[in-house]
Enzyme design. Structure first.
Site, PDB file in Angstrom:
ATOM      1  N   GLU A 116     -41.398  10.913  34.048  1.00 22.85           N
ATOM      2  CA  GLU A 116     -42.147  10.423  35.216  1.00 22.85           C
ATOM      3  C   GLU A 116     -41.309  10.456  36.495  1.00 22.85           C
ATOM      4  OE1 GLU A 116     -45.101  10.250  34.823  1.00 22.85           O
ATOM      5  OE2 GLU A 116     -45.691   9.322  32.931  1.00 22.85           O
ATOM      6  N   GLU A 169     -51.923 -18.161  41.925  1.00 21.86           N
ATOM      7  CA  GLU A 169     -50.754 -17.538  42.544  1.00 21.86           C
ATOM      8  C   GLU A 169     -50.957 -16.063  42.901  1.00 21.86           C
ATOM      9  OE1 GLU A 169     -48.003 -18.685  39.507  1.00 21.86           O
ATOM     10  OE2 GLU A 169     -46.884 -19.922  40.920  1.00 21.86           O
TER      11      GLU A 169
HETATM   12  P1  13P Z   1     -40.370   8.793  29.394  1.00 25.91           P
HETATM   13  O1  13P Z   1     -39.821   8.494  28.010  1.00 25.91           O
HETATM   14  O2  13P Z   1     -40.248  10.243  29.739  1.00 25.91           O
HETATM   15  O3  13P Z   1     -39.760   7.872  30.424  1.00 25.91           O
HETATM   16  O4  13P Z   1     -41.949   8.515  29.383  1.00 25.91           O
HETATM   17  C1  13P Z   1     -42.480   7.286  29.032  1.00 25.91           C
HETATM   18  C2  13P Z   1     -43.760   6.991  29.699  1.00 25.91           C
HETATM   19  O5  13P Z   1     -44.109   5.834  29.854  1.00 25.91           O
HETATM   20  C3  13P Z   1     -44.604   8.094  30.214  1.00 25.91           C
HETATM   21  O6  13P Z   1     -45.582   7.625  31.074  1.00 25.91           O
HETATM   22 ZN    ZN Z   2     -46.167   5.559  30.705  1.00 30.48          ZN
END
Ligand code: 13P
Ligand code: ZN
Length: 270
Positions: A116, A169
């Site tokens: 990501e 909150e």
């Molecule tokens: P990564 O292991 O590449 O960080 O991906 C995890 C994830 O949450 C993808 O959206």
């Molecule tokens: Zn994710």
């Protein structure tokens, strides 16, 4: 050179990944974090001229050229970061207009940054354009929020208003509300661009049927935003099918905003 394993940015990210796992927000390798570091801060712990390897990013981010980030690795399990931070984390410098990342420490098993990375870097650029003090982007999969995206209207105003109505909150903690993206293919530049666009008007972006992105000036702020949204979503999922006898009214939301000196998103309180 100081020991990087004692650097506040490493000890805090280790604590946070462990905590997020305990909350159930990060099953398997779910979730990722990026933390923008000052050059002077990084220079205390790594030799800025000793590049271990250069990794193409697959996108451009001219606004982030020369900037340092501590990032979680792709495929790394948050529950394990504390046992092997030098494998699970990487310290990088973006170069060539963001097209390359120079690894200065970490990813010791030969790994690389989170899949990501586009959403993280593009979100940093977007948040910095509205808040130069922003340092953190954090993504995870909180169960109740995810569940809510299956049963609630995804209109951002409607979704936010429901969250605000669940705990007193909420409007104080995230007065700008949450922005929402429909389901999209994750890990792509396209979802990165869409997330970054949404980040210009809120620190929270919900990914329907996937999870959430949060941004903030430090880990506590960002974690706290997501914790508060997830708490509200949990209340919603408990009461959604029950007759609602009471609620937090719009006039009470206004009272909260006035008393705590926050400005809710224009037009989102009637
Ligand atoms: P990564 O292991 O590449 O960080 O991906 C995890 C994830 O949450 C993808 O959206
Ligand atoms: Zn994710």
């Amino acid at each position: 050179m100081k020991d990087i394993l004692n650097a506040p940015f490493v000890t805090e990210i280790v604590r946070t990944t462990t905590n997020m796992y305990r909350h159930g927000w990060d099953e398997r390798n779910g979730g990722n974090i990026s933390w923008m570091l000052d050059e002077a801060e990084a220079a205390q712990y790594v030799d800025l001229n000793a590049v271990i390897r250069t990794i193409p990013t697959g996108f451009q981010a001219p606004a982030l050229d020369g900037i340092y980030f501590l990032v979680t690795g792709t495929g790394e399990y948050f529950k394990n970061v504390r046992y092997d931070p030098v494998k699970s984390l990487g310290l990088l410098r973006l170069t060539d207009g963001g097209r390359n990342a120079q690894l200065l420490w970490g990813f010791a098993g030969g790994g690389t940054f989170t899949s990501e990375f586009p959403s993280h870097m593009m979100s940093h650029a977007a948040r910095l354009s509205v808040d130069p003090a922003n340092r953190i982007v954090l993504h995870c999969h909180p169960s109740n929020l995810l569940a809510m995206t299956f049963v609630h209207d995804l209109d951002e105003r409607a979704f936010t208003r429901t969250l605000w109505q669940m705990c007193s909150e909420c409007v104080v903690v995230f007065p700008e509300g949450v922005n929402v993206l429909p389901w999209m293919l994750y890990g792509t530049n396209e979802i990165g661009e869409a997330t970054a666009e949404k980040m210009k008007t809120a620190r929270l972006v919900v990914w329907a049927q996937h999870g959430i992105y949060g941004a903030g000036r430090d880990l506590d702020e960002t974690f706290g935003l997501i914790e508060t949204v997830e708490k509200a979503a949990e209340i919603y999922m408990k009461i959604a099918r029950l007759p609602r006898l009471n609620t937090i009214t719009d006039s009470q939301l206004r009272q909260l905003a006035d008393y705590f000196h926050v400005t809710p998103r224009e037009g989102w309180i009637d």
